[in-house]
Design a protein around this motif. Structure first.
Motif, PDB file in Angstrom:
ATOM      1  N   SER A  19      -5.645  -4.169   6.278  1.00 15.50           N
ATOM      2  CA  SER A  19      -4.669  -4.490   5.783  1.00 15.50           C
ATOM      3  C   SER A  19      -3.499  -3.378   6.260  1.00 15.50           C
ATOM      4  CB  SER A  19      -4.333  -4.912   4.333  1.00 15.50           C
ATOM      5  OG  SER A  19      -4.450  -3.526   3.627  1.00 15.50           O
ATOM      6  N   LYS A  26      -2.709  -1.671  -2.998  1.00 16.73           N
ATOM      7  CA  LYS A  26      -2.337  -2.465  -3.757  1.00 16.73           C
ATOM      8  C   LYS A  26      -3.257  -3.692  -3.796  1.00 16.73           C
ATOM      9  CE  LYS A  26       1.472  -5.258  -5.396  1.00 16.73           C
ATOM     10  NZ  LYS A  26       3.015  -5.787  -5.039  1.00 16.73           N
ATOM     11  N   GLY A  27      -3.942  -3.700  -4.951  1.00 23.24           N
ATOM     12  CA  GLY A  27      -4.888  -4.791  -5.040  1.00 23.24           C
ATOM     13  C   GLY A  27      -6.108  -4.288  -4.631  1.00 23.24           C
ATOM     14  N   GLU A  28      -6.794  -5.334  -3.752  1.00 25.38           N
ATOM     15  CA  GLU A  28      -8.191  -5.049  -3.410  1.00 25.38           C
ATOM     16  C   GLU A  28      -8.298  -4.115  -1.977  1.00 25.38           C
ATOM     17  OE1 GLU A  28     -11.705  -7.751  -1.047  1.00 25.38           O
ATOM     18  OE2 GLU A  28     -10.347  -8.734  -2.613  1.00 25.38           O
ATOM     19  N   GLU A  29      -9.068  -3.070  -2.135  1.00 27.61           N
ATOM     20  CA  GLU A  29      -9.115  -2.300  -1.070  1.00 27.61           C
ATOM     21  C   GLU A  29      -9.537  -2.916   0.367  1.00 27.61           C
ATOM     22  OE1 GLU A  29     -11.143   1.449  -1.601  1.00 27.61           O
ATOM     23  OE2 GLU A  29     -10.258   1.745  -3.531  1.00 27.61           O
ATOM     24  N   ASP A  30      -8.527  -3.085   1.100  1.00 30.91           N
ATOM     25  CA  ASP A  30      -8.826  -3.842   2.387  1.00 30.91           C
ATOM     26  C   ASP A  30      -8.240  -2.837   3.418  1.00 30.91           C
ATOM     27  OD1 ASP A  30      -9.472  -5.637   4.466  1.00 30.91           O
ATOM     28  OD2 ASP A  30      -7.728  -7.021   4.107  1.00 30.91           O
ATOM     29  N   ASN A  56       0.791  -1.129   0.127  1.00 30.79           N
ATOM     30  CA  ASN A  56       0.008   0.007   0.075  1.00 30.79           C
ATOM     31  C   ASN A  56       0.889   1.308  -0.010  1.00 30.79           C
ATOM     32  OD1 ASN A  56      -2.223  -1.714   0.227  1.00 30.79           O
ATOM     33  ND2 ASN A  56      -2.045  -1.548   2.434  1.00 30.79           N
TER      34      ASN A  56
END
Length: 172
Positions: A54, A47-51, A25
């Motif tokens: 994380s 980076k990738g899915e918005e979580d 991120n």
């Protein structure tokens, strides 16, 4: 429209990369003037899915303004080392706890009904004015009809129709 377009262009040109966490991120900041006051805006690009789960705690504090400075890579490495140490200590404590429980279970299985604790030796530790003697003396005094003030029980006696209010007095 031109103002909106300049603001949009300024959004991308004036942002500054502050750091990257171990999940990849990226964290940014930019200075923005709002109502004549210069404010700092902070945000994260996942980076990738918005979580949001994380995001490490240190970066959350920076995003919320609880920290003035972004966490440094050295600080993040030290905190990660500490977290690993805590995890190892937790595992050791779990193993010790499990060993204690298993040893207690083994000890409790060794004691059978024939090997129960000696209650007579336990009772002998108390003074000679045991509860059984007190109960026995109260029974005999009630049977004889003695109701002198000297031999009164410290607890109220009588119930139902035989109870007389005001007859009980606390021990002197």
């Amino acid at each position: 429209m031109a103002k909106l377009l300049s603001r949009f262009a300024g959004f991308f040109s004036s942002r500054t990369l502050v750091g990257v966490d171990k999940a990849g991120n990226r964290y940014f900041t930019r200075k923005e003037e709002i109502d004549g006051i210069l404010k700092e805006k902070r945000w994260v690009i996942f980076k990738g899915e918005e979580d949001p789960t994380s995001i490490p705690v240190e970066w959350i504090c920076w995003l919320n303004g609880q920290r003035k400075q972004a966490p440094t890579p050295e600080e993040l490495a030290e905190l990660e080392r500490r977290r690993e140490l805590v995890k190892q200590n937790i595992e050791l404590l779990k193993k010790k706890d499990e060993e204690e429980r298993s040893s207690r279970n083994r000890q409790s299985k060794r004691i059978s009904k024939s090997e129960s604790p000696d209650l007579k030796s336990f009772i002998q530790q108390f003074p000679s004015d045991s509860l059984e003697q007190k109960i026995g003396s109260e029974d005999t005094s009630d049977a004889k009809g003695d109701t002198d003030d000297k031999e009164r029980s410290s607890e109220p006696t009588g119930s139902g129709e035989s109870f007389q209010p005001g007859t009980w007095q606390p021990p002197a």
